[in-house]
Design a protein around this motif. Structure first.
Motif, short mmCIF file in Angstrom:
data_model
loop_
_atom_site.label_atom_id
_atom_site.label_comp_id
_atom_site.label_asym_id
_atom_site.label_seq_id
_atom_site.Cartn_x
_atom_site.Cartn_y
_atom_site.Cartn_z
N ARG A 1 0.86 -1.13 -0.08
CA ARG A 1 -0.14 0.22 0.16
C ARG A 1 0.35 1.21 0.05
O ARG A 1 0.43 1.96 -0.38
CB ARG A 1 -0.85 0.00 1.17
CG ARG A 1 -1.94 -1.11 1.30
CD ARG A 1 -2.62 -1.68 2.20
NE ARG A 1 -2.91 -0.87 3.26
CZ ARG A 1 -2.64 -1.58 4.46
NH1 ARG A 1 -3.09 -2.73 4.69
NH2 ARG A 1 -2.57 -0.42 5.15
N TYR A 2 2.13 1.07 0.58
CA TYR A 2 2.60 2.52 0.56
C TYR A 2 3.81 2.87 -0.69
O TYR A 2 3.84 3.75 -1.19
CB TYR A 2 3.76 2.32 1.84
CG TYR A 2 4.58 3.60 2.23
CD1 TYR A 2 4.70 4.44 2.31
CD2 TYR A 2 6.45 2.87 1.77
CE1 TYR A 2 5.69 5.48 2.46
CE2 TYR A 2 6.87 3.86 2.03
CZ TYR A 2 6.51 5.72 2.27
OH TYR A 2 7.83 6.33 2.71
N TRP B 1 1.04 4.59 -3.12
CA TRP B 1 1.06 5.47 -2.47
C TRP B 1 1.95 6.18 -2.80
O TRP B 1 1.71 7.69 -3.14
CB TRP B 1 0.82 5.71 -0.58
CG TRP B 1 0.46 7.32 -0.20
CD1 TRP B 1 -0.93 7.99 -0.28
CD2 TRP B 1 1.64 8.25 0.73
NE1 TRP B 1 -0.50 9.01 0.67
CE2 TRP B 1 0.84 9.38 0.48
CE3 TRP B 1 2.93 8.18 1.04
CZ2 TRP B 1 1.35 10.29 1.51
CZ3 TRP B 1 3.06 9.37 1.67
CH2 TRP B 1 2.87 10.41 1.30
N GLU C 1 1.68 6.84 -6.77
CA GLU C 1 1.36 8.08 -7.00
C GLU C 1 1.34 9.16 -6.59
O GLU C 1 0.69 10.47 -7.51
CB GLU C 1 -0.54 7.48 -6.68
CG GLU C 1 -1.33 6.12 -6.76
CD GLU C 1 -1.51 6.39 -7.67
OE1 GLU C 1 -1.98 8.10 -8.54
OE2 GLU C 1 -1.71 5.46 -8.96
N LEU C 2 1.80 9.09 -5.52
CA LEU C 2 2.60 10.62 -5.56
C LEU C 2 3.24 11.31 -6.33
O LEU C 2 2.80 12.65 -6.30
CB LEU C 2 3.59 10.30 -3.42
CG LEU C 2 3.96 11.48 -3.30
CD1 LEU C 2 3.05 12.85 -3.23
CD2 LEU C 2 5.13 11.20 -2.36
N ASN D 1 -1.01 12.86 -6.99
CA ASN D 1 -1.95 11.94 -6.54
C ASN D 1 -2.00 11.68 -4.99
O ASN D 1 -0.95 10.59 -4.70
CB ASN D 1 -2.56 10.82 -7.62
CG ASN D 1 -3.57 10.64 -6.42
OD1 ASN D 1 -4.42 10.67 -5.35
ND2 ASN D 1 -4.25 9.59 -7.30
N LEU D 2 -2.61 12.86 -3.94
CA LEU D 2 -1.97 12.22 -2.87
C LEU D 2 -3.02 11.32 -2.40
O LEU D 2 -3.57 11.55 -0.76
CB LEU D 2 -2.16 13.44 -1.62
CG LEU D 2 -0.66 14.84 -2.17
CD1 LEU D 2 -1.53 15.92 -1.34
CD2 LEU D 2 0.14 14.12 -1.31
N GLY D 3 -3.88 10.74 -3.05
CA GLY D 3 -4.93 9.81 -2.55
C GLY D 3 -6.34 10.68 -2.25
O GLY D 3 -6.66 11.85 -2.98
N TYR D 4 -7.41 10.32 -2.09
CA TYR D 4 -8.39 10.57 -1.01
C TYR D 4 -9.39 10.67 0.28
O TYR D 4 -8.32 9.46 1.03
CB TYR D 4 -9.79 9.38 -2.04
CG TYR D 4 -9.51 9.73 -3.94
CD1 TYR D 4 -9.98 10.41 -4.70
CD2 TYR D 4 -8.11 8.50 -4.31
CE1 TYR D 4 -9.02 10.71 -5.56
CE2 TYR D 4 -7.84 8.63 -5.33
CZ TYR D 4 -8.18 9.29 -6.35
OH TYR D 4 -8.45 9.75 -8.26
N PRO E 1 -5.74 9.52 5.10
CA PRO E 1 -5.01 9.96 3.71
C PRO E 1 -5.17 11.57 3.49
O PRO E 1 -3.94 12.01 3.69
CB PRO E 1 -6.08 9.85 2.82
CG PRO E 1 -6.75 8.59 3.03
CD PRO E 1 -6.88 8.72 4.42
N LEU F 1 -2.26 12.64 6.72
CA LEU F 1 -0.98 12.01 5.48
C LEU F 1 -0.47 13.29 4.55
O LEU F 1 0.74 14.17 4.45
CB LEU F 1 -1.14 10.72 5.03
CG LEU F 1 0.68 9.77 5.13
CD1 LEU F 1 0.57 9.52 6.14
CD2 LEU F 1 -0.08 8.79 4.00
N GLY F 2 -1.59 13.78 4.15
CA GLY F 2 -1.21 15.16 2.95
C GLY F 2 -1.00 16.43 3.46
O GLY F 2 0.35 16.82 3.05
#
Lengths: 301, 283
Positions: free
Chosen positions: B31-32, B35, B38-39, B43-46, B249, B252-253
């Motif tokens: 998962r990391y 992340w 995508e970073l 993309n920082l996620g949703y 998320p 974290l962002g």
């Protein structure tokens, strides 16, 4: 940076206290020492209040009196009562315990971590030093309160978690300080002498190097206690620190986030705010006095 | 996210389904990796709560925070430097002494207490300033309205910044006054004003730039509290909302973006050195 500058100036400059010889150097030194003394007295009193809280407090801080809710200051309740009739003075008195203990415990934790990492880094140098320093850089680039808030949210807010989280996340300052001291000390003759008679690195660090860093670490730790008290108060104010019903100065002020309390019940939040400012100010005065006393080179600052 | 009241009715299959949808059935390291990947594409996620992209939410909040920070740093520096220089010119005088005490008071009073007290005095009792927010609802947006909303949060943050700037200006000015080039400047008959500004202060600038650059993390911490009190729609308020909703998320962002802001401010400080001191060159 300016510490660096002060350290690098030749010793004879330090004795020239003021530019153009104006002013009253003694007045300032005296006043500062007196402030430190007043600070020490105030903190002594607060420590007594914290220890003797059950004896001094007029009521049980969690006792609910539904016949006396939201009352202003009166003879029965010197600082009034909150919305469920708890005595505010007693809550402020018991809050002293929380604030002082969080300050002391979290600073103890981070002084330990910072000293160990800093001395390893300074003594061994090389890859040990660079990896510890890069790690320190990484921790330092996060705004402390934001990362502390996130950490507390993950482990769950409670007084012990607040102590641990503050302790685990605010050591870089001490680490840098100890490393810098050790770097200059380890080149001195007494360290060479100790090494030449076969002292182990642990012995050199603990018996010869660390005792020489006690003075600056004490000063930094004193200011650290003040900062930790402010952090705990901020966390509790945001609802992420000490959880009600346990009273803390920060969570007493938390209630003032509602407009009604802010406006109509100032006795709920003003006393706790004054107590925080008083405690932190006194500790900062003590730190300043200690710096003057223990580190003569920075006396003119 | 998962309402405990309805979880029983929906049963374990539903929980498994949600886990799968959120990717929680994969190992943590995987998962990391996702992340991080995508970073790189921004993309920082949703958000777990609203499902909105994290980057979009932060993008909307970063402006107000920057406005608050930049104004507070500017105000704090503009007030702090002259006070520090004044103290350094008359070290150990009563003014110097009073300014030192003021500095201690300002750094010892918690930001939230300053904020609440100023709100109590200026907004609730005197009704001079709006209590919170960034704009008055129902009237067209105007600069005057914005400034009115900014006065209290900016002053509270600046008040934390002033003592820092003041103390370091004082220390490095006193240091400069001891240097030979200041004596030389005086000896060649320059006016005192010119000596102070062009010779002493110019050289006191470098440590000051460091301090102002390094104070940003602390100011960002202060901004979380200030924004919460004054309901200023910035990243601090967003961080608090994310933390309270356990919206990881988003948390974290926010942490990532604030750390980047700190790094950028350090870079700006480094670049400022070269401007302040021509001897420093970057290649």
């Amino acid at each position: 940076m300016s510490d660096q500058v002060l350290r690098e100036t030749p010793p004879e400059v330090w004795t020239r206290r003021t530019y153009a010889g104006r002013g009253y150097p003694r007045l300032r030194t005296f006043a500062r020492h007196r402030l430190a003394l007043i600070g020490a007295c105030v903190i002594g009193m607060l420590a007594l209040i914290a220890l003797l809280a059950p004896v001094i407090a007029p009521y049980d801080p969690n006792e609910i009196d539904l016949f006396a809710t939201s009352q202003g200051p009166s003879r029965q309740h010197l600082l009034g009562t909150d919305d469920i009739g708890r005595d505010v003075l007693s809550r402020v008195i018991f809050g002293t315990r929380v604030s002082l203990s969080v300050g002391l415990v979290s600073v103890t934790i981070y002084v330990l971590i910072g000293t160990v990492l800093g001395s390893l880094s300074g003594y061994f140098g090389g890859w040990v030093d660079s990896s510890i320093q890069r790690f320190t850089d990484a921790v330092m680039c996060f705004p402390s309160l934001i990362i502390i808030i996130a950490a507390v949210a993950i482990v769950g807010p409670s007084i012990y978690n607040v102590m641990i989280v503050i302790g685990l996340l605010t050591w870089p300052g001490i680490c840098r300080l100890v490393r810098g001291q050790i770097l200059t000390l380890r080149e001195r003759e007494f360290v060479e002498a100790a090494r030449s008679i076969g002292a182990s690195p642990a012995r050199v660090i603990f018996a010869h190097l660390l005792p020489n860093t006690v003075a600056p670490v004490t000063v930094a730790a004193t200011f650290g206690v003040a900062a930790a008290i402010l952090t705990e108060a901020g966390l509790s104010f945001l609802g992420l620190g000490v959880q009600p019903p346990t009273p803390s100065w920060g969570n007493l002020i938390n209630t003032a986030q509602s407009a009604a309390v802010l406006q109509q019940m100032p006795w709920l939040w003003i006393p706790a705010g004054i107590m925080i400012a008083l405690a932190v100010l006194s500790i900062n005065f003590i730190g300043d006095g200690l710096r003057d006393a223990l580190d003569p080179r920075s006396a003119s600052r | 996210m998962i309402n405990p009241a309805t979880r029983g009715e929906l049963g374990p299959e539903w929980v498994e389904e949600r886990k799968k949808a959120l990717g929680l059935d994969r190992p943590m390291i995987y998962r990391y990796g996702i992340w991080l990947k995508e970073l790189l594409s921004g993309n920082l996620g949703y958000s777990l709560v609203g499902g909105q992209p994290v980057a979009e939410q932060i993008g909307a909040r970063i402006g107000p925070t920057l406005l608050l920070m930049v104004s507070a740093i500017t105000l704090g520096t503009v007030i702090g430097i002259p006070l520090g220089v004044y103290s350094a010119l008359r070290p150990n005088s009563w003014t110097d002494y009073l300014l030192t005490i003021f500095g201690f008071l300002a750094i010892s009073t918690p930001v939230f207490f300053l904020g609440l007290a100023s709100m109590y005095v200026f907004a609730v009792n005197l009704k001079w300033l709006p209590t919170s927010g960034m704009r008055t609802l129902g009237i067209p947006a105007s600069t005057t309205d914005l400034i009115k909303h900014m006065i209290m949060p900016v002053s509270v943050l600046a008040l934390v910044h002033i003592p820092l700037v003041m103390r370091y200006t004082r220390a490095s000015m006193i240091e400069s006054f001891r240097q030979d080039y200041v004596t030389t400047a005086r000896a060649k008959g320059l006016r005192e004003r010119a000596v102070v500004i062009w010779h002493a202060f110019r050289n006191a600038l470098i440590p000051l730039i460091t301090i102002i650059g390094l104070s940003l993390p602390e100011l960002l911490s202060g901004a979380v509290i200030t924004e919460t009190i004054f309901q200023w729609p910035g990243m601090g308020l967003l961080a608090m909302r994310a933390v309270n909703a356990r919206d990881y998320p988003l948390v974290l962002g926010v942490i990532l973006v604030t750390a980047c802001m700190v790094l950028i401010s350090n870079l700006i400080a480094d670049l400022c050195y070269a401007v302040a001191d021509p001897r420093i060159r970057y290649r």
